[in-house]
Scaffold this motif. Structure first.
Motif, PDB file in Angstrom:
ATOM      1  N   ILE A 128      -0.795   1.087  -5.551  1.00 42.10           N
ATOM      2  CA  ILE A 128      -1.519   1.825  -4.520  1.00 42.10           C
ATOM      3  C   ILE A 128      -0.693   1.887  -3.239  1.00 42.10           C
ATOM      4  O   ILE A 128       0.254   1.126  -3.060  1.00 42.10           O
ATOM      5  CB  ILE A 128      -2.899   1.194  -4.217  1.00 42.10           C
ATOM      6  CG1 ILE A 128      -2.751  -0.227  -3.675  1.00 42.10           C
ATOM      7  CG2 ILE A 128      -3.784   1.211  -5.436  1.00 42.10           C
ATOM      8  CD1 ILE A 128      -4.058  -0.797  -3.149  1.00 42.10           C
ATOM      9  N   ARG A 129      -1.072   2.811  -2.359  1.00 46.19           N
ATOM     10  CA  ARG A 129      -0.409   2.951  -1.075  1.00 46.19           C
ATOM     11  C   ARG A 129      -1.472   2.919   0.017  1.00 46.19           C
ATOM     12  O   ARG A 129      -2.479   3.620  -0.054  1.00 46.19           O
ATOM     13  CB  ARG A 129       0.360   4.257  -1.005  1.00 46.19           C
ATOM     14  CG  ARG A 129       1.193   4.353   0.270  1.00 46.19           C
ATOM     15  CD  ARG A 129       1.963   5.614   0.343  1.00 46.19           C
ATOM     16  NE  ARG A 129       0.973   6.723   0.393  1.00 46.19           N
ATOM     17  CZ  ARG A 129       1.246   7.966   0.097  1.00 46.19           C
ATOM     18  NH1 ARG A 129       2.457   8.289  -0.280  1.00 46.19           N
ATOM     19  NH2 ARG A 129       0.332   8.891   0.157  1.00 46.19           N
ATOM     20  N   PHE A 130      -1.239   2.091   1.028  1.00 48.21           N
ATOM     21  CA  PHE A 130      -2.120   1.999   2.195  1.00 48.21           C
ATOM     22  C   PHE A 130      -1.247   2.091   3.428  1.00 48.21           C
ATOM     23  O   PHE A 130      -0.373   1.257   3.643  1.00 48.21           O
ATOM     24  CB  PHE A 130      -2.906   0.673   2.174  1.00 48.21           C
ATOM     25  CG  PHE A 130      -3.807   0.515   3.351  1.00 48.21           C
ATOM     26  CD1 PHE A 130      -4.985   1.235   3.443  1.00 48.21           C
ATOM     27  CD2 PHE A 130      -3.473  -0.337   4.390  1.00 48.21           C
ATOM     28  CE1 PHE A 130      -5.824   1.101   4.538  1.00 48.21           C
ATOM     29  CE2 PHE A 130      -4.300  -0.475   5.491  1.00 48.21           C
ATOM     30  CZ  PHE A 130      -5.476   0.243   5.560  1.00 48.21           C
ATOM     31  N   ASP A 131      -1.468   3.098   4.221  1.00 47.82           N
ATOM     32  CA  ASP A 131      -0.627   3.397   5.378  1.00 47.82           C
ATOM     33  C   ASP A 131       0.826   3.491   4.920  1.00 47.82           C
ATOM     34  O   ASP A 131       1.167   4.313   4.099  1.00 47.82           O
ATOM     35  CB  ASP A 131      -0.800   2.365   6.495  1.00 47.82           C
ATOM     36  CG  ASP A 131      -2.145   2.501   7.212  1.00 47.82           C
ATOM     37  OD1 ASP A 131      -2.728   3.596   7.153  1.00 47.82           O
ATOM     38  OD2 ASP A 131      -2.589   1.516   7.819  1.00 47.82           O
ATOM     39  N   LYS A 132       1.693   2.620   5.446  1.00 57.38           N
ATOM     40  CA  LYS A 132       3.107   2.652   5.057  1.00 57.38           C
ATOM     41  C   LYS A 132       3.436   1.634   3.970  1.00 57.38           C
ATOM     42  O   LYS A 132       4.582   1.505   3.575  1.00 57.38           O
ATOM     43  CB  LYS A 132       3.984   2.402   6.290  1.00 57.38           C
ATOM     44  CG  LYS A 132       3.765   1.060   6.939  1.00 57.38           C
ATOM     45  CD  LYS A 132       4.639   0.892   8.158  1.00 57.38           C
ATOM     46  CE  LYS A 132       4.385  -0.474   8.802  1.00 57.38           C
ATOM     47  NZ  LYS A 132       5.243  -0.701   9.912  1.00 57.38           N
ATOM     48  N   VAL A 137      -1.301  -3.950  -7.323  1.00 59.06           N
ATOM     49  CA  VAL A 137      -2.478  -4.775  -7.056  1.00 59.06           C
ATOM     50  C   VAL A 137      -2.417  -6.021  -7.937  1.00 59.06           C
ATOM     51  O   VAL A 137      -2.375  -5.929  -9.160  1.00 59.06           O
ATOM     52  CB  VAL A 137      -3.780  -3.989  -7.323  1.00 59.06           C
ATOM     53  CG1 VAL A 137      -4.991  -4.871  -7.116  1.00 59.06           C
ATOM     54  CG2 VAL A 137      -3.857  -2.765  -6.436  1.00 59.06           C
ATOM     55  N   LEU A 138      -2.370  -7.203  -7.295  1.00 60.92           N
ATOM     56  CA  LEU A 138      -2.329  -8.470  -8.033  1.00 60.92           C
ATOM     57  C   LEU A 138      -3.715  -9.001  -8.322  1.00 60.92           C
ATOM     58  O   LEU A 138      -3.976  -9.520  -9.411  1.00 60.92           O
ATOM     59  CB  LEU A 138      -1.528  -9.514  -7.244  1.00 60.92           C
ATOM     60  CG  LEU A 138      -0.069  -9.185  -6.984  1.00 60.92           C
ATOM     61  CD1 LEU A 138       0.572 -10.270  -6.132  1.00 60.92           C
ATOM     62  CD2 LEU A 138       0.672  -9.033  -8.298  1.00 60.92           C
ATOM     63  N   SER A 139      -4.602  -8.909  -7.352  1.00 62.23           N
ATOM     64  CA  SER A 139      -5.978  -9.359  -7.558  1.00 62.23           C
ATOM     65  C   SER A 139      -6.889  -8.645  -6.581  1.00 62.23           C
ATOM     66  O   SER A 139      -6.473  -8.234  -5.497  1.00 62.23           O
ATOM     67  CB  SER A 139      -6.103 -10.876  -7.391  1.00 62.23           C
ATOM     68  OG  SER A 139      -5.891 -11.232  -6.048  1.00 62.23           O
ATOM     69  N   ILE A 140      -8.138  -8.510  -6.997  1.00 62.96           N
ATOM     70  CA  ILE A 140      -9.147  -7.882  -6.159  1.00 62.96           C
ATOM     71  C   ILE A 140     -10.268  -8.890  -5.986  1.00 62.96           C
ATOM     72  O   ILE A 140     -10.814  -9.397  -6.958  1.00 62.96           O
ATOM     73  CB  ILE A 140      -9.712  -6.597  -6.795  1.00 62.96           C
ATOM     74  CG1 ILE A 140      -8.600  -5.575  -7.012  1.00 62.96           C
ATOM     75  CG2 ILE A 140     -10.819  -6.013  -5.940  1.00 62.96           C
ATOM     76  CD1 ILE A 140      -9.038  -4.344  -7.760  1.00 62.96           C
ATOM     77  N   GLY A 141     -10.573  -9.178  -4.743  1.00 68.39           N
ATOM     78  CA  GLY A 141     -11.676 -10.072  -4.437  1.00 68.39           C
ATOM     79  C   GLY A 141     -12.771  -9.318  -3.737  1.00 68.39           C
ATOM     80  O   GLY A 141     -12.693  -8.108  -3.520  1.00 68.39           O
ATOM     81  N   THR A 145      -7.927  -7.599  -1.088  1.00 71.37           N
ATOM     82  CA  THR A 145      -7.124  -7.200  -2.231  1.00 71.37           C
ATOM     83  C   THR A 145      -5.709  -7.677  -2.002  1.00 71.37           C
ATOM     84  O   THR A 145      -5.153  -7.434  -0.938  1.00 71.37           O
ATOM     85  CB  THR A 145      -7.145  -5.659  -2.395  1.00 71.37           C
ATOM     86  OG1 THR A 145      -8.492  -5.233  -2.597  1.00 71.37           O
ATOM     87  CG2 THR A 145      -6.296  -5.219  -3.556  1.00 71.37           C
ATOM     88  N   LYS A 146      -5.132  -8.363  -2.985  1.00 68.49           N
ATOM     89  CA  LYS A 146      -3.763  -8.853  -2.852  1.00 68.49           C
ATOM     90  C   LYS A 146      -2.813  -7.861  -3.513  1.00 68.49           C
ATOM     91  O   LYS A 146      -2.999  -7.480  -4.665  1.00 68.49           O
ATOM     92  CB  LYS A 146      -3.613 -10.232  -3.504  1.00 68.49           C
ATOM     93  CG  LYS A 146      -4.379 -11.299  -2.767  1.00 68.49           C
ATOM     94  CD  LYS A 146      -4.145 -12.648  -3.380  1.00 68.49           C
ATOM     95  CE  LYS A 146      -4.977 -13.681  -2.652  1.00 68.49           C
ATOM     96  NZ  LYS A 146      -4.855 -15.009  -3.267  1.00 68.49           N
ATOM     97  N   ILE A 147      -1.786  -7.471  -2.755  1.00 70.47           N
ATOM     98  CA  ILE A 147      -0.814  -6.484  -3.220  1.00 70.47           C
ATOM     99  C   ILE A 147       0.568  -7.120  -3.203  1.00 70.47           C
ATOM    100  O   ILE A 147       0.931  -7.825  -2.265  1.00 70.47           O
ATOM    101  CB  ILE A 147      -0.833  -5.242  -2.313  1.00 70.47           C
ATOM    102  CG1 ILE A 147      -2.220  -4.594  -2.335  1.00 70.47           C
ATOM    103  CG2 ILE A 147       0.221  -4.229  -2.750  1.00 70.47           C
ATOM    104  CD1 ILE A 147      -2.385  -3.458  -1.369  1.00 70.47           C
ATOM    105  N   GLU A 148       1.330  -6.847  -4.241  1.00 69.92           N
ATOM    106  CA  GLU A 148       2.696  -7.387  -4.340  1.00 69.92           C
ATOM    107  C   GLU A 148       3.614  -6.626  -3.437  1.00 69.92           C
ATOM    108  O   GLU A 148       3.597  -5.417  -3.367  1.00 69.92           O
ATOM    109  CB  GLU A 148       3.174  -7.261  -5.785  1.00 69.92           C
ATOM    110  CG  GLU A 148       4.516  -7.893  -6.056  1.00 69.92           C
ATOM    111  CD  GLU A 148       4.886  -7.749  -7.523  1.00 69.92           C
ATOM    112  OE1 GLU A 148       5.685  -6.865  -7.830  1.00 69.92           O
ATOM    113  OE2 GLU A 148       4.332  -8.501  -8.329  1.00 69.92           O
TER     114      GLU A 148
END
Length: 148
Positions: A128-132, A137-141, A145-148
């Motif tokens: 996924i892309r958020f802003d820049k 996605v490693l995990s969703i709580g 959300t944890k992103i690599e």
């Protein structure tokens, strides 16, 4: 013989010993239960982990289960040591209502987290892309959300 006399003179020592035994047994029980759950999911018999949504739900379930288990274990240990947990649970309920009104914005974020998970906007493993920032996605709580 000195140990038995020490326990007779100080009954709180027995409470500490029983609390440690409960802590060890319940931790071992949780580890065995978790290991059995993992083995069942990884076996070829259950094809649950085939899609990303199932992986997300399983990670969320494990997290919630761990916290519930810790809370129950703490309440049992407090009960063993003579603390009246009924009043604690009632007090926590009242405090929960007050805090619920105080932290409405955070609760909205948590509800949105459930919405993200159930509506499958993105899942574990998606890029996924958020802003820049772009990442996997490693995990969703519920809250993050944890992103690599």
């Amino acid at each position: 013989m000195d140990f038995l006399k020490l326990i007779d003179d100080n009954p709180w020592i027995m409470n500490i010993i029983i609390s440690l035994i409960v802590l060890i047994i319940s931790t071992l029980f949780y580890i065995c239960l978790s290991h059995t759950f993992n083995k069942k999911l990884e076996s070829g018999k259950y094809k649950i982990l085939n899609n990303k949504k199932s992986k997300t739900y399983i990670k969320l379930f494990r997290s919630i289960t761990r916290y519930i288990f810790i809370i129950i274990m703490i309440l049992v240990i407090l009960k063993i040591n003579g603390v009246n947990i009924t009043s604690i649970v009632a007090g926590v309920g009242i405090i929960g209502i007050v805090l619920g009104f105080a932290i409405q914005d955070a609760l909205k974020d948590i509800i949105k987290g459930f919405d993200i998970i159930t509506d499958s906007y993105y899942q574990v493993g998606d890029v996924i892309r958020f802003d820049k920032y772009t990442g996997k996605v490693l995990s969703i709580g519920i809250k993050a959300t944890k992103i690599e």
